[in-house]
Scaffold this motif. Structure first.
Motif, short mmCIF file in Angstrom:
data_model
loop_
_atom_site.label_atom_id
_atom_site.label_comp_id
_atom_site.label_asym_id
_atom_site.label_seq_id
_atom_site.Cartn_x
_atom_site.Cartn_y
_atom_site.Cartn_z
N ARG A 52 0.83 -1.21 0.00
CA ARG A 52 0.00 0.00 0.00
C ARG A 52 0.86 1.25 0.00
O ARG A 52 0.55 2.24 -0.68
N ALA A 53 1.93 1.25 0.79
CA ALA A 53 2.82 2.41 0.84
C ALA A 53 3.47 2.65 -0.52
O ALA A 53 3.60 3.79 -0.97
N GLU A 54 3.86 1.58 -1.20
CA GLU A 54 4.48 1.71 -2.52
C GLU A 54 3.50 2.31 -3.52
O GLU A 54 3.86 3.19 -4.30
N ARG A 55 2.24 1.84 -3.46
CA ARG A 55 1.23 2.39 -4.37
C ARG A 55 0.95 3.85 -4.06
O ARG A 55 0.73 4.66 -4.97
N ALA A 56 0.92 4.23 -2.75
CA ALA A 56 0.66 5.61 -2.38
C ALA A 56 1.75 6.54 -2.89
O ALA A 56 1.47 7.64 -3.37
N VAL A 57 2.99 6.11 -2.77
CA VAL A 57 4.10 6.93 -3.26
C VAL A 57 4.00 7.12 -4.77
O VAL A 57 4.18 8.24 -5.29
N SER A 58 3.69 6.04 -5.48
CA SER A 58 3.55 6.13 -6.93
C SER A 58 2.42 7.06 -7.32
O SER A 58 2.55 7.88 -8.24
N SER A 59 1.28 6.97 -6.61
CA SER A 59 0.13 7.82 -6.90
C SER A 59 0.46 9.29 -6.65
O SER A 59 0.07 10.17 -7.44
N GLU A 60 1.18 9.59 -5.56
CA GLU A 60 1.52 10.97 -5.24
C GLU A 60 2.49 11.55 -6.28
O GLU A 60 2.41 12.72 -6.64
N ARG A 61 3.41 10.72 -6.77
CA ARG A 61 4.33 11.18 -7.81
C ARG A 61 3.58 11.53 -9.09
O ARG A 61 3.86 12.55 -9.74
N GLU A 62 2.60 10.70 -9.45
CA GLU A 62 1.81 10.97 -10.65
C GLU A 62 1.02 12.27 -10.48
O GLU A 62 0.92 13.08 -11.41
N ARG A 63 0.45 12.46 -9.28
CA ARG A 63 -0.32 13.68 -9.02
C ARG A 63 0.57 14.92 -9.11
O ARG A 63 0.20 15.93 -9.70
N SER A 64 1.76 14.85 -8.52
CA SER A 64 2.69 15.98 -8.57
C SER A 64 3.09 16.30 -10.00
O SER A 64 3.21 17.47 -10.38
N ALA A 65 3.28 15.26 -10.81
CA ALA A 65 3.65 15.47 -12.21
C ALA A 65 2.53 16.18 -12.96
O ALA A 65 2.78 17.05 -13.81
N ARG A 66 1.27 15.83 -12.67
CA ARG A 66 0.14 16.48 -13.34
C ARG A 66 0.04 17.95 -12.94
O ARG A 66 -0.26 18.82 -13.77
N ILE A 67 0.27 18.23 -11.64
CA ILE A 67 0.25 19.62 -11.18
C ILE A 67 1.33 20.43 -11.86
O ILE A 67 1.10 21.55 -12.34
N GLU A 68 2.53 19.89 -11.93
CA GLU A 68 3.64 20.58 -12.58
C GLU A 68 3.34 20.83 -14.06
O GLU A 68 3.71 21.88 -14.61
N ALA A 69 2.65 19.88 -14.70
CA ALA A 69 2.31 20.05 -16.11
C ALA A 69 1.35 21.22 -16.31
O ALA A 69 1.48 21.98 -17.28
N VAL A 70 0.38 21.38 -15.40
CA VAL A 70 -0.54 22.52 -15.49
C VAL A 70 0.22 23.83 -15.31
O VAL A 70 0.03 24.80 -16.06
N LEU A 71 1.08 23.89 -14.31
CA LEU A 71 1.82 25.13 -14.03
C LEU A 71 2.72 25.51 -15.21
O LEU A 71 2.94 26.71 -15.45
N ALA A 72 3.24 24.52 -15.91
CA ALA A 72 4.17 24.78 -17.01
C ALA A 72 3.49 24.83 -18.38
O ALA A 72 4.17 25.06 -19.38
N ALA A 73 2.19 24.62 -18.43
CA ALA A 73 1.49 24.56 -19.71
C ALA A 73 1.59 25.90 -20.45
O ALA A 73 1.46 26.96 -19.84
N PRO A 74 1.82 25.89 -21.76
CA PRO A 74 1.93 27.15 -22.52
C PRO A 74 0.69 28.02 -22.44
O PRO A 74 0.78 29.24 -22.53
N ASP A 75 -0.48 27.41 -22.28
CA ASP A 75 -1.73 28.19 -22.25
C ASP A 75 -2.19 28.49 -20.83
O ASP A 75 -3.30 29.01 -20.63
N ALA A 76 -1.38 28.19 -19.81
CA ALA A 76 -1.80 28.36 -18.41
C ALA A 76 -2.03 29.84 -18.09
O ALA A 76 -1.22 30.71 -18.43
N VAL A 77 -3.14 30.11 -17.43
CA VAL A 77 -3.46 31.44 -16.91
C VAL A 77 -3.84 31.29 -15.46
O VAL A 77 -4.22 30.22 -15.00
N GLN A 78 -3.74 32.38 -14.69
CA GLN A 78 -4.04 32.29 -13.27
C GLN A 78 -4.72 33.54 -12.77
O GLN A 78 -4.65 34.62 -13.37
#
Length: 250
Positions: free
Chosen positions: A125-151
């Protein structure tokens, strides 16, 4: 039996699970494979430590539970530097950790009963949680770095600041809250998409984390409300902040 097969038998040998022919062949292999010999020593040392820590009578169904569980996890062979391809340090450690936990649980089977199974399941379970959190962080970083991102940002009623970053191309938003007061009685902050006045839940906001949401659809902004524990299907009060999505970049 091929050399590759022999590399996968360290765990079974450590817990005396091989038949006589397999044991003899594997012991000959140990004399020429330092990597397997080292892994066998590690498995046996771990089994000894686990067995001395807790002693419980195994449940009658324990053998079935173990056998049902291990068929879904393939034991990885030990690392033999001269034959195996070089991979990243983190990947090597993760692969060895999975095999190590499995063998440790099997080795402690007789003495630990359900405790060994629980430890193995906790590790998975701990291994799956770490993997899930890494995927979530990558998605957040992708939004922040997206060429069309506005805030956009705005103060929150009662204290704090809300900021939203939007990428229409990725169909995702990131909602960041800072400086919010602690809520009483286990109440929670909840985020919502504003679909022309209709509020659509995007999840409970955990303190100190960013809320990642997808499926923007017709939403024109986001809002935040204070809700009972676990959140609500519909807002139970007025939003403490409303943010309109800025116009996209030209």
């Amino acid at each position: 039996m091929t050399p590759a097969d022999l590399h996968t038998m360290t765990g079974a040998y450590a817990v005396h699970a091989l038949d006589e022919d397999e044991q003899r062949e594997f012991e000959r292999h140990l004399t020429v494979c330092p990597a397997c010999a080292q892994e066998v020593r590690e498995f046996r040392e771990t089994a000894a430590r686990l067995a001395s820590a807790v002693a419980e009578t195994p449940a009658a169904e324990l053998r079935r539970r173990v056998l049902d569980g291990i068929v879904t996890v393939r034991q990885l062979p030990p690392e033999v530097p001269v034959r195996l391809p070089v991979v990243g340090t983190a990947r090597r450690r993760a692969r060895r950790f999975t095999a190590f936990v499995l063998a440790a649980c099997l080795a402690a089977l007789g003495a630990l009963g359900g405790v060994a199974i629980d430890q193995y399941q906790d590790a998975r379970r701990a291994e799956r949680a770490v993997s899930s959190e890494r995927e979530r962080s990558a998605r957040i970083e992708a939004v922040l770095a997206a060429p069309d991102a506005v805030q956009a940002s705005a103060p929150v009623a009662g204290g704090g600041t809300a900021r939203v970053i939007v990428s229409r191309a990725l169909d995702r938003t990131v909602l960041l809250m800072s400086g919010l007061p602690t809520l009483p009685n286990a109440r929670v902050y909840q985020g919502w998409y504003n679909d022309n006045g209709h509020m659509r839940s995007i999840g409970v906001i955990r303190p100190g984390t960013a809320l990642l949401a997808s499926a923007i659809d017709r939403a024109s902004g986001v809002g935040v409300t204070v809700e009972p524990p676990g959140g609500s299907a519909e807002p139970s009060g007025e939003p403490i902040v409303l943010l309109d999505f800025p116009a996209g970049r030209a």
